[in-house]
Design a protein around this motif. Structure first.
Motif, PDB file in Angstrom:
ATOM      1  N   UNK A  66       8.462   5.468 -16.570  1.00 48.44           N
ATOM      2  CA  UNK A  66       8.474   4.015 -16.422  1.00 48.44           C
ATOM      3  C   UNK A  66       9.052   3.622 -15.069  1.00 48.44           C
ATOM      4  N   UNK A  67      10.093   4.330 -14.626  1.00 44.58           N
ATOM      5  CA  UNK A  67      10.664   4.065 -13.305  1.00 44.58           C
ATOM      6  C   UNK A  67       9.646   4.353 -12.210  1.00 44.58           C
ATOM      7  N   UNK A  68       8.842   5.413 -12.381  1.00 50.23           N
ATOM      8  CA  UNK A  68       7.812   5.740 -11.398  1.00 50.23           C
ATOM      9  C   UNK A  68       6.693   4.731 -11.363  1.00 50.23           C
ATOM     10  N   UNK A  69       6.368   4.160 -12.520  1.00 49.81           N
ATOM     11  CA  UNK A  69       5.293   3.170 -12.595  1.00 49.81           C
ATOM     12  C   UNK A  69       5.791   1.797 -12.174  1.00 49.81           C
ATOM     13  N   UNK A  70       7.058   1.534 -12.363  1.00 46.19           N
ATOM     14  CA  UNK A  70       7.624   0.209 -12.092  1.00 46.19           C
ATOM     15  C   UNK A  70       7.907   0.025 -10.599  1.00 46.19           C
ATOM     16  N   UNK A  71       6.920   0.366  -9.778  1.00 48.04           N
ATOM     17  CA  UNK A  71       6.933   0.136  -8.350  1.00 48.04           C
ATOM     18  C   UNK A  71       5.589  -0.490  -8.005  1.00 48.04           C
ATOM     19  N   UNK A  72       5.415  -0.928  -6.780  1.00 47.19           N
ATOM     20  CA  UNK A  72       4.207  -1.664  -6.413  1.00 47.19           C
ATOM     21  C   UNK A  72       2.947  -0.857  -6.727  1.00 47.19           C
ATOM     22  N   UNK A  73       2.881   0.387  -6.284  1.00 46.67           N
ATOM     23  CA  UNK A  73       1.693   1.212  -6.518  1.00 46.67           C
ATOM     24  C   UNK A  73       1.410   1.344  -8.010  1.00 46.67           C
ATOM     25  N   UNK A  74       2.421   1.677  -8.786  1.00 43.52           N
ATOM     26  CA  UNK A  74       2.243   1.861 -10.218  1.00 43.52           C
ATOM     27  C   UNK A  74       1.827   0.590 -10.935  1.00 43.52           C
ATOM     28  N   UNK A  75       2.402  -0.529 -10.539  1.00 43.61           N
ATOM     29  CA  UNK A  75       2.050  -1.799 -11.182  1.00 43.61           C
ATOM     30  C   UNK A  75       0.621  -2.211 -10.857  1.00 43.61           C
ATOM     31  N   UNK A  76       0.174  -1.937  -9.635  1.00 37.28           N
ATOM     32  CA  UNK A  76      -1.214  -2.255  -9.272  1.00 37.28           C
ATOM     33  C   UNK A  76      -2.175  -1.382 -10.075  1.00 37.28           C
ATOM     34  N   UNK A  77      -1.883  -0.094 -10.143  1.00 37.34           N
ATOM     35  CA  UNK A  77      -2.738   0.812 -10.920  1.00 37.34           C
ATOM     36  C   UNK A  77      -2.752   0.392 -12.389  1.00 37.34           C
TER      37      UNK A  77
END
Length: 118
Positions: A23-34
């Motif tokens: 979740x920490x890895x996804x909760x960044x700009x790239x992860x949120x866009x994907x």
């Protein structure tokens, strides 16, 4: 019996720790866009896990290609290590959580006709 319960508790603790890391890895700009694009393209709840898996792989591919676009060397991830697979599984769990949240919001905004299988 206590040993089995301890092992199950340790397993669940490990899975929750992986999910938190993902979740920490996804909760960044790239992860949120994907995740947002994945939720928009996802047609039903039954597609959540395949969509999260695809999003995790896309995340890895982008992280491999991005340094090349910045003029760096092309370096493949070390897919033969346990660390790579644990990180990928953590990303999968993180994407499953975020895509589910986004898809739930999508179904609330656009109605049920977009949130179930056709």
């Amino acid at each position: 019996m206590d040993g089995l319960l301890d092992q199950i508790g340790n397993l669940l603790t490990g899975i929750f720790a992986l999910a938190e890391g993902g979740f920490d890895g996804v909760n960044q700009v790239l992860g949120l866009i994907i995740a947002a694009i994945a939720a928009i393209l996802m047609a039903s709840w039954g597609r959540l896990f395949p969509t999260a898996l695809a999003a995790a792989f896309i995340h890895v591919v982008i992280n491999v290609v991005r340094p090349v676009l910045d003029g760096g060397a092309f370096v493949l991830p070390d897919i033969l290590t346990l660390d790579f697979w644990l990180a990928l599984f953590a990303l999968f769990l993180g994407y499953a959580i975020v895509i589910a949240l986004f898809f739930f919001l999508k179904s609330l905004i656009f109605g049920r006709r977009h949130a179930h299988a056709h």
